[in-house]
Design a protein around this motif. Structure first.
Motif, PDB file in Angstrom:
ATOM      1  N   THR A   1      -3.275  -3.257  -9.192  1.00  0.00           N
ATOM      2  CA  THR A   1      -3.169  -1.821  -9.450  1.00  0.00           C
ATOM      3  C   THR A   1      -2.184  -1.606 -10.594  1.00  0.00           C
ATOM      4  O   THR A   1      -1.021  -2.019 -10.495  1.00  0.00           O
ATOM      5  CB  THR A   1      -2.697  -1.056  -8.201  1.00  0.00           C
ATOM      6  OG1 THR A   1      -3.653  -1.233  -7.150  1.00  0.00           O
ATOM      7  CG2 THR A   1      -2.551   0.427  -8.501  1.00  0.00           C
TER       8      THR A   1
ATOM      9  N   ILE B   1       2.100   2.120  -3.482  1.00  0.00           N
ATOM     10  CA  ILE B   1       1.073   2.772  -4.301  1.00  0.00           C
ATOM     11  C   ILE B   1       0.893   4.226  -3.882  1.00  0.00           C
ATOM     12  O   ILE B   1       0.823   5.127  -4.732  1.00  0.00           O
ATOM     13  CB  ILE B   1      -0.261   1.997  -4.192  1.00  0.00           C
ATOM     14  CG1 ILE B   1      -0.107   0.602  -4.799  1.00  0.00           C
ATOM     15  CG2 ILE B   1      -1.383   2.761  -4.894  1.00  0.00           C
ATOM     16  CD1 ILE B   1      -1.302  -0.296  -4.562  1.00  0.00           C
TER      17      ILE B   1
ATOM     18  N   MET C   1      -6.054  -7.874  -1.949  1.00  0.00           N
ATOM     19  CA  MET C   1      -5.566  -6.665  -2.603  1.00  0.00           C
ATOM     20  C   MET C   1      -5.774  -6.783  -4.105  1.00  0.00           C
ATOM     21  O   MET C   1      -5.180  -7.637  -4.757  1.00  0.00           O
ATOM     22  CB  MET C   1      -4.080  -6.467  -2.286  1.00  0.00           C
ATOM     23  CG  MET C   1      -3.516  -5.182  -2.834  1.00  0.00           C
ATOM     24  SD  MET C   1      -1.817  -4.930  -2.286  1.00  0.00           S
ATOM     25  CE  MET C   1      -1.391  -3.482  -3.270  1.00  0.00           C
ATOM     26  N   PRO C   2      -6.620  -5.934  -4.683  1.00  0.00           N
ATOM     27  CA  PRO C   2      -6.850  -5.989  -6.129  1.00  0.00           C
ATOM     28  C   PRO C   2      -5.634  -5.499  -6.897  1.00  0.00           C
ATOM     29  O   PRO C   2      -4.792  -4.767  -6.348  1.00  0.00           O
ATOM     30  CB  PRO C   2      -8.039  -5.059  -6.334  1.00  0.00           C
ATOM     31  CG  PRO C   2      -7.951  -4.092  -5.198  1.00  0.00           C
ATOM     32  CD  PRO C   2      -7.401  -4.865  -4.042  1.00  0.00           C
TER      33      PRO C   2
ATOM     34  N   ASN D   1     -11.034  -3.610 -10.115  1.00  0.00           N
ATOM     35  CA  ASN D   1     -11.980  -4.106  -9.115  1.00  0.00           C
ATOM     36  C   ASN D   1     -13.302  -4.410  -9.814  1.00  0.00           C
ATOM     37  O   ASN D   1     -14.250  -3.624  -9.770  1.00  0.00           O
ATOM     38  CB  ASN D   1     -12.165  -3.056  -8.019  1.00  0.00           C
ATOM     39  CG  ASN D   1     -13.028  -3.529  -6.871  1.00  0.00           C
ATOM     40  OD1 ASN D   1     -13.512  -4.651  -6.863  1.00  0.00           O
ATOM     41  ND2 ASN D   1     -13.244  -2.647  -5.905  1.00  0.00           N
TER      42      ASN D   1
ATOM     43  N   GLN E   1       0.825  -1.207   0.000  1.00  0.00           N
ATOM     44  CA  GLN E   1       0.000   0.000   0.000  1.00  0.00           C
ATOM     45  C   GLN E   1       0.862   1.261   0.000  1.00  0.00           C
ATOM     46  O   GLN E   1       0.557   2.253  -0.670  1.00  0.00           O
ATOM     47  CB  GLN E   1      -0.932   0.012   1.218  1.00  0.00           C
ATOM     48  CG  GLN E   1      -1.985  -1.091   1.212  1.00  0.00           C
ATOM     49  CD  GLN E   1      -2.955  -0.965   0.054  1.00  0.00           C
ATOM     50  OE1 GLN E   1      -3.315   0.133  -0.364  1.00  0.00           O
ATOM     51  NE2 GLN E   1      -3.374  -2.096  -0.484  1.00  0.00           N
TER      52      GLN E   1
ATOM     53  N   CYS F   1      -2.467   5.639 -10.851  1.00  0.00           N
ATOM     54  CA  CYS F   1      -2.658   4.301 -10.315  1.00  0.00           C
ATOM     55  C   CYS F   1      -4.112   3.891 -10.505  1.00  0.00           C
ATOM     56  O   CYS F   1      -5.016   4.526  -9.959  1.00  0.00           O
ATOM     57  CB  CYS F   1      -2.281   4.241  -8.840  1.00  0.00           C
ATOM     58  SG  CYS F   1      -0.544   4.644  -8.522  1.00  0.00           S
ATOM     59  N   THR F   2      -4.331   2.848 -11.273  1.00  0.00           N
ATOM     60  CA  THR F   2      -5.683   2.389 -11.595  1.00  0.00           C
ATOM     61  C   THR F   2      -5.922   1.026 -10.967  1.00  0.00           C
ATOM     62  O   THR F   2      -5.259   0.050 -11.305  1.00  0.00           O
ATOM     63  CB  THR F   2      -5.879   2.290 -13.116  1.00  0.00           C
ATOM     64  OG1 THR F   2      -5.590   3.561 -13.716  1.00  0.00           O
ATOM     65  CG2 THR F   2      -7.308   1.890 -13.450  1.00  0.00           C
ATOM     66  N   GLN F   3      -6.878   0.969 -10.046  1.00  0.00           N
ATOM     67  CA  GLN F   3      -7.223  -0.291  -9.393  1.00  0.00           C
ATOM     68  C   GLN F   3      -8.209  -1.069 -10.260  1.00  0.00           C
ATOM     69  O   GLN F   3      -9.154  -0.509 -10.802  1.00  0.00           O
ATOM     70  CB  GLN F   3      -7.856  -0.002  -8.029  1.00  0.00           C
ATOM     71  CG  GLN F   3      -8.076  -1.219  -7.175  1.00  0.00           C
ATOM     72  CD  GLN F   3      -8.723  -0.870  -5.844  1.00  0.00           C
ATOM     73  OE1 GLN F   3      -9.938  -0.851  -5.715  1.00  0.00           O
ATOM     74  NE2 GLN F   3      -7.885  -0.575  -4.854  1.00  0.00           N
TER      75      GLN F   3
ATOM     76  N   ILE G   1       0.865  -5.279  -8.018  1.00  0.00           N
ATOM     77  CA  ILE G   1       1.107  -3.941  -8.559  1.00  0.00           C
ATOM     78  C   ILE G   1       1.840  -4.118  -9.882  1.00  0.00           C
ATOM     79  O   ILE G   1       2.838  -4.848  -9.945  1.00  0.00           O
ATOM     80  CB  ILE G   1       1.947  -3.078  -7.596  1.00  0.00           C
ATOM     81  CG1 ILE G   1       1.272  -2.982  -6.230  1.00  0.00           C
ATOM     82  CG2 ILE G   1       2.181  -1.693  -8.179  1.00  0.00           C
ATOM     83  CD1 ILE G   1       2.127  -2.295  -5.174  1.00  0.00           C
TER      84      ILE G   1
END
Length: 479
Positions: free
Chosen positions: A340, A311, A337-338, A325, A308, A321-323, A360
């Motif tokens: 990123t 990020i 943790m999805p 989900n 985290q 930063c694109t998650q 990540i």
């Protein structure tokens, strides 16, 4: 045999380490070259024990993670273990057979051979991320070569440690294979034992400490480290194909694998196409994350917070930063943790300098393939390199002009499961090999055997010097 309800002492003392080592050394000295039939029997018994208790092992690993997908353990650990042990059993007679080497006419009549001997007592230090294959994989190779083995398991996998210790005790006496556990002081003491070979899998930083400790005893080491394994995408590959295969490799164990694709090198004009293809691929494999048994958790809070922080650092520095989900879920208090995706990160940020070991995925763009090659070569040599290209010229160019522990073309991860291919790092990603014949060589001494009989052609060259035979010899061979 059922080992699910077993219970053992949690930690090994330093005194116990020394006693186990002494007993293994004594046992080895009483059987310096175990029969091949004996080794095969051990390997078959080990395989049977693991196969009969695979559900217990899977459950133990999942307990240590909080949750890890059972199918991932079967695919990435049990399948690889079976491939390794079957390869060893199939080829052990060929590997152990002394090889004949050429004898120069100068030294005839004589014979030359290379004899592969067991080294003795081998130490294997195991990390937490893939505790089954990273303990049993090198164990199989060391046993194939005829050694005694001490395993040091991670303190972060207590359920697995208990399960494996009980399992191995049904197959081996402790003077053949012993499991040791404990925290930093035990690890330090383990690395300081005068092993005949020390095998370590883990981080580059700890690997340096292990090598330093081993140097005090002149113990040879194999270091299986990690680093930032790139995935290079070229113009001529189908983006859906590349994205899907990268997604599979990156999502295994939520990215907690030393050969996970660490970052993407993508043509600038194809970046957005890759991102969309990757999002779609992930959504197909994992339509949800939070309660999905197919998606693993981060092993502990410390690792979760580390990821985290990476990020957050990237976002504060202006990276995008694109998650991913797919079900728009909340993951509070889950350690799920999805993925990123990170765009436009500067080269000095942690996401591009540290081994990520999690979900990540930074993207670095290039315009010409030579730029991607230069980017890889300007950095520490990775454990794996993934190339997505259908052009044979590009495949050869990247294969020959970059350094990595191994290269996998148009796929990810699966090169690790090839039982007859060597696996190992280079530079910051490690040294030495295991798997296959090269692994057998790692845990063996290739002893040169030069033999002559009563006839000795070399006697013609004995002193006193200056005879005509010496002059003829120099004229024919020293030129």
């Amino acid at each position: 045999m059922n080992i699910e309800n077993s219970h053992i002492e949690e930690y090994t003392s330093i005194e116990q380490l020394q006693d186990i080592f002494a007993s293994q050394r004594a046992a080895f000295n009483n059987n310096i070259y175990p029969k091949i039939t004996e080794r095969i029997a051990q390997l078959k018994q080990l395989k049977a024990a693991v196969m009969n208790n695979q559900e217990a092992l899977i459950s133990a690993i999942s307990s240590d993670f909080g949750h890890r997908c059972a199918d991932e353990t079967r695919i990435s650990e049990l399948l690889t273990f079976v491939e390794a042990i079957d390869t060893s059993i199939k080829h052990i007679h060929r590997w152990t057979k002394p090889s004949t080497r050429k004898v120069s006419i100068i030294f005839q009549p004589a014979s030359n051979q290379v004899l592969y001997q067991p080294l003795g007592v081998v130490g294997i230090m195991v990390p937490w991320n893939y505790p089954l294959i990273l303990s049993l994989g090198p164990l199989v190779t060391a046993l194939t070569a005829g050694n005694r083995v001490m395993l040091k398991l991670s303190e972060y996998t207590p359920h697995f440690n208990e399960c494996l210790t009980t399992l191995l005790a049904t197959v081996f006496k402790t003077d053949q294979v012993a499991v040791t556990t404990g925290v930093a002081d035990v690890s330090t003491a383990f690395s300081q034992l005068p092993f005949n070979h020390l095998f370590f899998t883990g981080s580059t930083g700890v690997g340096k400490l292990v090598m330093k400790a081993a140097a005090e005893n002149l113990t040879p080491v194999t270091l299986e480290l990690g680093g930032k394994s790139p995935a290079i995408i070229t113009d001529n590959v189908d983006m859906d194909l590349a994205a899907e295969r990268i997604c599979f490799g990156k999502s295994l164990n939520a990215g907690q694998i030393c050969v996970a694709p660490d970052y993407i090198l993508c043509p600038e004009h194809k970046k957005h196409e890759f991102i969309e293809a990757y999002k779609n691929a992930f959504a197909r494999m994992y339509p949800s994350i939070k309660d999905n048994p197919d998606y693993s958790t981060i092993i502990n809070e410390a690792q979760y917070l580390r990821l985290q922080k990476l990020i957050e650092e990237a976002e504060l520095a202006g990276a995008r930063c694109t998650q991913i989900n797919p079900a728009n879920e909340s993951f509070e208090n889950t350690r799920k943790m999805p993925p990123t995706i990170v765009e436009n990160a500067s080269a000095d940020l942690g996401v591009l300098t540290e081994e990520l070991f999690g979900p990540i995925l930074p993207i670095v763009t290039y315009n010409k393939l030579e730029q991607a090659i230069d980017y890889v070569n300007d950095r520490a040599r990775p454990l794996a390199l993934y190339l997505f290209s259908l052009d044979k010229g590009e495949q050869a160019q990247v294969s020959y002009q970059t350094h990595s522990g191994g290269i996998c073309i148009n796929n990810t991860i699966t090169h690790l499961a090839q039982g007859d291919l060597p696996f190992g790092g280079v530079g910051d990603s490690g040294m030495g090999h295991y798997h296959g014949f090269e692994g057998f060589q790692t845990f063996s001494k290739a002893k040169a055997v030069h033999k002559i009989g009563k006839l000795n052609g070399g006697k013609l060259l004995y002193p006193p010097y200056g005879k005509s035979i010496h002059q003829l010899f120099y004229k024919l061979f020293v030129r």
